[in-house]
Each structure stands twice: as structure tokens, then as C-alpha cells.
Design a protein around this motif. Structure first.
Motif, PDB file in Angstrom:
ATOM      1  N   ASP A  90       0.599  -1.368  -0.005  1.00 29.01           N
ATOM      2  CA  ASP A  90      -0.041  -0.095  -0.256  1.00 29.01           C
ATOM      3  C   ASP A  90       0.669   1.275  -0.017  1.00 29.01           C
ATOM      4  O   ASP A  90       0.403   2.366  -0.199  1.00 29.01           O
ATOM      5  N   THR A  91       1.934   0.955   0.132  1.00 30.13           N
ATOM      6  CA  THR A  91       3.032   2.291   0.280  1.00 30.13           C
ATOM      7  C   THR A  91       3.023   2.789  -1.097  1.00 30.13           C
ATOM      8  O   THR A  91       3.142   2.536  -2.295  1.00 30.13           O
ATOM      9  N   ALA A  92       2.823   4.266  -1.224  1.00 29.62           N
ATOM     10  CA  ALA A  92       2.620   5.187  -2.378  1.00 29.62           C
ATOM     11  C   ALA A  92       2.248   6.744  -2.057  1.00 29.62           C
ATOM     12  O   ALA A  92       2.152   6.910  -0.688  1.00 29.62           O
ATOM     13  N   VAL A  93       2.136   7.441  -2.941  1.00 29.78           N
ATOM     14  CA  VAL A  93       1.727   8.674  -2.675  1.00 29.78           C
ATOM     15  C   VAL A  93       0.348   8.724  -3.026  1.00 29.78           C
ATOM     16  O   VAL A  93      -0.275   8.202  -4.186  1.00 29.78           O
ATOM     17  N   TYR A  94      -0.618   9.215  -2.116  1.00 34.90           N
ATOM     18  CA  TYR A  94      -2.141   9.171  -2.063  1.00 34.90           C
ATOM     19  C   TYR A  94      -2.532  10.405  -2.618  1.00 34.90           C
ATOM     20  O   TYR A  94      -2.320  11.458  -1.910  1.00 34.90           O
ATOM     21  N   TYR A  95      -3.545  10.505  -3.677  1.00 35.66           N
ATOM     22  CA  TYR A  95      -3.961  11.892  -4.042  1.00 35.66           C
ATOM     23  C   TYR A  95      -5.528  11.747  -3.954  1.00 35.66           C
ATOM     24  O   TYR A  95      -6.103  10.667  -4.375  1.00 35.66           O
ATOM     25  N   CYS A  96      -6.164  12.833  -3.708  1.00 34.34           N
ATOM     26  CA  CYS A  96      -7.433  12.946  -3.988  1.00 34.34           C
ATOM     27  C   CYS A  96      -7.657  13.827  -5.024  1.00 34.34           C
ATOM     28  O   CYS A  96      -7.168  14.483  -5.523  1.00 34.34           O
ATOM     29  N   ALA A  97      -9.140  13.507  -5.716  1.00 35.84           N
ATOM     30  CA  ALA A  97      -9.671  14.306  -6.793  1.00 35.84           C
ATOM     31  C   ALA A  97     -10.951  14.371  -6.761  1.00 35.84           C
ATOM     32  O   ALA A  97     -11.776  13.476  -6.127  1.00 35.84           O
ATOM     33  N   ALA A  98     -11.561  15.261  -7.570  1.00 30.92           N
ATOM     34  CA  ALA A  98     -13.015  15.574  -7.557  1.00 30.92           C
ATOM     35  C   ALA A  98     -13.347  15.537  -9.168  1.00 30.92           C
ATOM     36  O   ALA A  98     -12.715  16.206  -9.787  1.00 30.92           O
ATOM     37  N   GLY A  99     -14.278  15.015  -9.256  1.00 32.96           N
ATOM     38  CA  GLY A  99     -14.957  14.500 -10.750  1.00 32.96           C
ATOM     39  C   GLY A  99     -16.208  14.738 -10.829  1.00 32.96           C
ATOM     40  O   GLY A  99     -17.181  14.925  -9.803  1.00 32.96           O
ATOM     41  N   GLN A 100     -16.819  14.207 -11.909  1.00 32.58           N
ATOM     42  CA  GLN A 100     -18.110  14.237 -12.385  1.00 32.58           C
ATOM     43  C   GLN A 100     -18.745  12.620 -12.135  1.00 32.58           C
ATOM     44  O   GLN A 100     -20.087  12.694 -11.941  1.00 32.58           O
ATOM     45  N   ARG A 101     -18.018  11.858 -12.258  1.00 27.43           N
ATOM     46  CA  ARG A 101     -18.429  10.294 -12.297  1.00 27.43           C
ATOM     47  C   ARG A 101     -18.152   9.405 -11.442  1.00 27.43           C
ATOM     48  O   ARG A 101     -16.771   9.644 -10.940  1.00 27.43           O
ATOM     49  N   LEU A 102     -18.687   8.432 -10.611  1.00 25.67           N
ATOM     50  CA  LEU A 102     -18.259   7.414  -9.926  1.00 25.67           C
ATOM     51  C   LEU A 102     -17.743   6.612 -10.455  1.00 25.67           C
ATOM     52  O   LEU A 102     -18.082   5.573 -11.087  1.00 25.67           O
ATOM     53  N   SER A 103     -16.277   6.861 -10.880  1.00 24.16           N
ATOM     54  CA  SER A 103     -15.476   5.821 -11.859  1.00 24.16           C
ATOM     55  C   SER A 103     -14.117   5.738 -11.396  1.00 24.16           C
ATOM     56  O   SER A 103     -13.630   6.954 -10.788  1.00 24.16           O
ATOM     57  N   GLY A 104     -13.256   4.719 -11.501  1.00 25.18           N
ATOM     58  CA  GLY A 104     -12.063   4.796 -11.510  1.00 25.18           C
ATOM     59  C   GLY A 104     -11.314   5.052 -12.692  1.00 25.18           C
ATOM     60  O   GLY A 104     -10.045   5.047 -12.636  1.00 25.18           O
ATOM     61  N   ALA A 106     -12.682   7.138 -15.565  1.00 25.97           N
ATOM     62  CA  ALA A 106     -13.321   8.528 -16.043  1.00 25.97           C
ATOM     63  C   ALA A 106     -12.233   9.572 -15.435  1.00 25.97           C
ATOM     64  O   ALA A 106     -11.936   9.507 -14.379  1.00 25.97           O
ATOM     65  N   PRO A 107     -12.130  10.659 -16.218  1.00 25.46           N
ATOM     66  CA  PRO A 107     -11.288  11.906 -15.967  1.00 25.46           C
ATOM     67  C   PRO A 107     -11.724  12.504 -14.717  1.00 25.46           C
ATOM     68  O   PRO A 107     -13.093  12.858 -14.563  1.00 25.46           O
ATOM     69  N   TYR A 108     -10.932  13.072 -13.779  1.00 27.99           N
ATOM     70  CA  TYR A 108     -11.337  13.841 -12.568  1.00 27.99           C
ATOM     71  C   TYR A 108     -10.663  15.088 -13.027  1.00 27.99           C
ATOM     72  O   TYR A 108      -9.616  15.395 -13.685  1.00 27.99           O
ATOM     73  N   ASP A 109     -11.536  16.205 -12.474  1.00 31.34           N
ATOM     74  CA  ASP A 109     -11.233  17.397 -12.850  1.00 31.34           C
ATOM     75  C   ASP A 109     -10.262  18.325 -11.878  1.00 31.34           C
ATOM     76  O   ASP A 109      -9.376  19.177 -12.466  1.00 31.34           O
ATOM     77  N   TYR A 110     -10.229  17.883 -10.677  1.00 32.42           N
ATOM     78  CA  TYR A 110      -9.362  18.418  -9.770  1.00 32.42           C
ATOM     79  C   TYR A 110      -8.587  17.492  -9.054  1.00 32.42           C
ATOM     80  O   TYR A 110      -8.938  16.340  -8.529  1.00 32.42           O
ATOM     81  N   TRP A 111      -7.148  17.836  -8.636  1.00 34.00           N
ATOM     82  CA  TRP A 111      -6.478  16.955  -8.019  1.00 34.00           C
ATOM     83  C   TRP A 111      -5.529  17.743  -6.855  1.00 34.00           C
ATOM     84  O   TRP A 111      -5.197  18.916  -6.929  1.00 34.00           O
ATOM     85  N   GLY A 112      -5.340  16.994  -5.804  1.00 38.90           N
ATOM     86  CA  GLY A 112      -4.798  17.490  -4.639  1.00 38.90           C
ATOM     87  C   GLY A 112      -3.062  17.270  -4.999  1.00 38.90           C
ATOM     88  O   GLY A 112      -2.833  16.565  -5.979  1.00 38.90           O
TER      89      GLY A 112
END
Length: 121
Positions: A90-104, A106-112
């Protein structure tokens, strides 16, 4: 524009737990699907989990099902990722994102900017 800031990463032993937070600011948080992704060294970014605006629908990668839980508090403009039974993989850099679709996929619009999670064996 939505700004996303992750926090809560760190170093934990295998079997331990961490809770990541993703605070949103700027344009309204309203209506966005929130997702978590991760990227390990030398690997491509991969989907971890996503949650609908109302929180009633969630979607997980098979690798984290039963161990990770995504949630959100819209009053606080914050999404969370509770990670239990952590493994070294599970070691990794974790990012959150905001998007339009509940999908793994689909493109997300904003990223941390990401937060590092390191799981020691």
C-alpha cells in the motif's frame, strides 16, 4: 476552481491504520464525486476508491476492498480514506481528486498534491 489538500499520511507498520483527509476549498464542493488514487515508485497511478456526492454510493479497487473505507462530510468540504490492515504494497503517494462520475477510469477535474503513505514490513 477547486483546491484540494490531502493530509494524514505517514509511516506505519504493516497491519496498522491511517486516515487520510482531503480538504476542499474554492469553488463549491457541491455535486462532485470524490476519489482517491495512489502512485507507487516506478508504477502508474491507480484508482483506490470513490464516493458519490451524497455518500450513498462507493466504489473500490479490488486490492483495497474490505480494508479501506471512503467517506465524506459535505458540511466540512472534506473527504476521508480510512485505511486498515495496511500492507507494504500500500506504500505510495495518495492523491484525492474531484470529478463528475463515480468511476476509477473517468477523468477527474481537480487533483490534490498528494500525501505519502509508507507501510513498513
Amino acid at each position: 476552481q477547486v483546491q484540494l489538500v490531502e493530509s494524514g499520511g505517514g509511516l506505519v507498520e504493516a497491519g496498522g491504520s491511517l486516515r487520510l483527509s482531503c480538504a476542499a476549498s474554492g469553488r463549491t464542493f457541491t455535486g462532485y464525486v470524490m476519489g482517491w488514487f495512489r502512485q507507487a515508485p516506478g508504477k502508474e497511478r491507480e484508482f483506490v476508491a470513490a464516493i458519490s456526492w451524497g455518500g450513498g454510493n462507493t466504489y473500490y479497487a479490488d486490492s483495497v476492498k474490505g480494508r479501506f473505507t471512503i467517506s465524506r462530510d459535505n458540511a466540512k468540504n472534506t473527504a476521508y480514506l480510512q485505511m486498515n490492515s495496511l500492507k507494504p504494497e500500500d506504500t505510495a503517494v495518495y492523491y484525492c481528486a474531484a470529478g463528475q462520475r463515480l468511476s476509477g477510469t473517468a477523468p477527474y477535474d481537480y487533483w490534490g498534491q498528494g500525501t505519502q503513505v509508507t507501510v513498513s514490513s
